[in-house]
Write a protein that holds these residues in place. Sequence first.
Motif, short mmCIF file in Angstrom:
data_model
loop_
_atom_site.label_atom_id
_atom_site.label_comp_id
_atom_site.label_asym_id
_atom_site.label_seq_id
_atom_site.Cartn_x
_atom_site.Cartn_y
_atom_site.Cartn_z
N ARG A 141 0.81 -1.09 0.07
CA ARG A 141 -0.15 0.14 -0.04
C ARG A 141 0.82 1.21 0.09
O ARG A 141 1.59 1.50 1.10
CB ARG A 141 -0.79 -0.10 1.05
N LEU A 142 0.88 2.00 -1.13
CA LEU A 142 1.71 3.06 -1.46
C LEU A 142 0.98 4.54 -1.40
O LEU A 142 1.27 5.32 -2.05
CB LEU A 142 2.63 3.05 -2.30
N GLY A 143 -0.19 4.38 -0.72
CA GLY A 143 -1.23 5.61 -0.88
C GLY A 143 -1.70 5.84 0.64
O GLY A 143 -1.44 4.87 1.49
N PRO A 144 -2.44 6.85 0.56
CA PRO A 144 -3.04 7.07 1.99
C PRO A 144 -3.93 6.36 2.35
O PRO A 144 -4.88 5.65 1.50
CB PRO A 144 -3.47 8.52 1.82
N THR A 145 -4.03 5.88 3.58
CA THR A 145 -5.15 5.21 4.30
C THR A 145 -5.28 5.59 5.67
O THR A 145 -4.54 6.14 6.27
CB THR A 145 -4.70 3.59 4.42
N MET A 146 -6.19 5.18 6.48
CA MET A 146 -6.81 5.59 7.72
C MET A 146 -6.70 4.25 8.47
O MET A 146 -6.95 3.14 8.06
CB MET A 146 -8.06 6.23 7.80
N GLU A 147 -6.83 4.39 9.96
CA GLU A 147 -6.42 3.30 10.78
C GLU A 147 -7.83 2.28 10.65
O GLU A 147 -7.52 1.27 10.81
CB GLU A 147 -6.40 3.77 12.14
N TRP A 148 -9.14 2.79 10.60
CA TRP A 148 -10.36 2.35 10.50
C TRP A 148 -10.27 1.45 9.23
O TRP A 148 -11.10 0.63 9.06
CB TRP A 148 -11.41 3.14 10.66
N ASP A 149 -9.58 1.75 8.18
CA ASP A 149 -9.33 1.01 6.92
C ASP A 149 -8.59 -0.05 7.05
O ASP A 149 -8.72 -1.19 6.63
CB ASP A 149 -8.61 1.85 5.92
N THR A 150 -7.67 -0.30 8.12
CA THR A 150 -6.66 -1.39 8.21
C THR A 150 -6.97 -2.33 9.60
O THR A 150 -6.41 -3.41 9.43
CB THR A 150 -5.24 -0.89 8.20
N ALA A 151 -7.45 -1.72 10.57
CA ALA A 151 -7.42 -2.49 11.86
C ALA A 151 -7.94 -3.81 11.71
O ALA A 151 -7.37 -4.99 11.99
CB ALA A 151 -8.05 -1.83 12.96
N ALA A 152 -9.30 -4.01 11.35
CA ALA A 152 -9.95 -5.12 11.37
C ALA A 152 -9.13 -6.35 10.21
O ALA A 152 -9.09 -7.50 10.47
CB ALA A 152 -11.49 -5.22 10.72
N PRO A 153 -8.88 -5.78 9.02
CA PRO A 153 -8.03 -6.91 7.98
C PRO A 153 -6.76 -6.94 8.52
O PRO A 153 -6.39 -8.43 8.37
CB PRO A 153 -8.05 -6.02 6.93
N GLN A 154 -6.10 -6.16 9.26
CA GLN A 154 -4.89 -6.69 9.78
C GLN A 154 -4.85 -7.71 10.71
O GLN A 154 -3.96 -8.82 10.81
CB GLN A 154 -3.95 -5.50 10.40
N GLY B 64 -4.27 11.86 14.07
CA GLY B 64 -5.00 11.81 13.20
C GLY B 64 -5.53 10.61 12.59
O GLY B 64 -6.24 10.65 11.58
N TRP B 65 -5.20 9.52 13.20
CA TRP B 65 -5.45 8.22 12.70
C TRP B 65 -5.24 7.87 11.43
O TRP B 65 -5.45 6.89 10.61
CB TRP B 65 -7.18 7.99 12.66
N LYS B 66 -3.91 8.52 10.99
CA LYS B 66 -3.54 8.18 9.61
C LYS B 66 -2.29 7.21 9.75
O LYS B 66 -1.47 7.33 10.37
CB LYS B 66 -3.03 9.60 8.98
N ASN B 67 -2.38 6.35 8.68
CA ASN B 67 -1.43 5.40 8.53
C ASN B 67 -0.45 5.64 7.65
O ASN B 67 -0.34 6.49 6.67
CB ASN B 67 -2.00 4.01 7.82
#
Length: 263
Positions: free
Chosen positions: A211-224, A249-252
């Motif tokens: 992932r080489l673009g912006p994501t937020m923590e709510w995008d990734t917590a469950a799938p991680q 800011g919850w930014k990954n």
Amino acid sequence: MTLSTAPGSDAALLTLALRLAREASDLINAIRAKGFVTSTKSDRSPVTEADQQAEKHILAGLRAEAPHIPVIAEEEVAAGIHVKGGHEYWLVDPLDGTREFAAGRDDFTVNIGLVRDGRAVLGAMALPAYGQFYAGGVGLGAVRYDAEGEHPIHVRTAPKDGLAVLASRHHGDDPALAKFLDGRPIASLGNIGSAVKFVRVAEGVADLYPRLGPTMEWDTAAPQAIVEAAGGHVTLLDGSGPLRYGKDGWKNPFFVCVGDIGA
């Protein structure tokens, strides 16, 4: 996976998250069937009735049945509602892949993850268009549920003929992706939206998702949490450590999701 109903146990929390993800999936599919309007938020990202109604349902369920655990959810944050996380909190993306949903494509998800001490420890996801539901957590393993029943899932050992790579639909032609993959044996490269890419790695359909673009923590917590329960890893791009939570800011940062690809 045997999910306990012992109050307060991780298995009980995962059972709750999975139930709410399923129910949100039904809401999203019903809204998709009747039609909806797409609006634009202040950050210029799209939002629909499906995002809003799914989040409302999930928040009500989590706050009623686990009131001691704070919930940080995408649409509430967008509306200026800020909840402090503490050492343990839920991260909710009620419809990850709104662009896919609004465009009539199928790669969108419901994500409900639990973070504890900076680590994603439990995750439940729904893929509404596919009728697939995933759950996983530390010490609990990972499972897919579909019309044919329950299926334990695990990452695969990468094939000798090369890696199956998945990349974002919206960043698939990024020169940085070609640079990152340079020198690696690649058998295929596909571009799809949303957190679907994570579970395809978790269930051994793909091997690598950079992932080489912006994501937020709510995008990734469950799938991680699901990927790691299935034997995979979600790490910082340089491999220096796992993707962690509670950032400003919850930014990954950029990251990579991998199965068993060796050194």
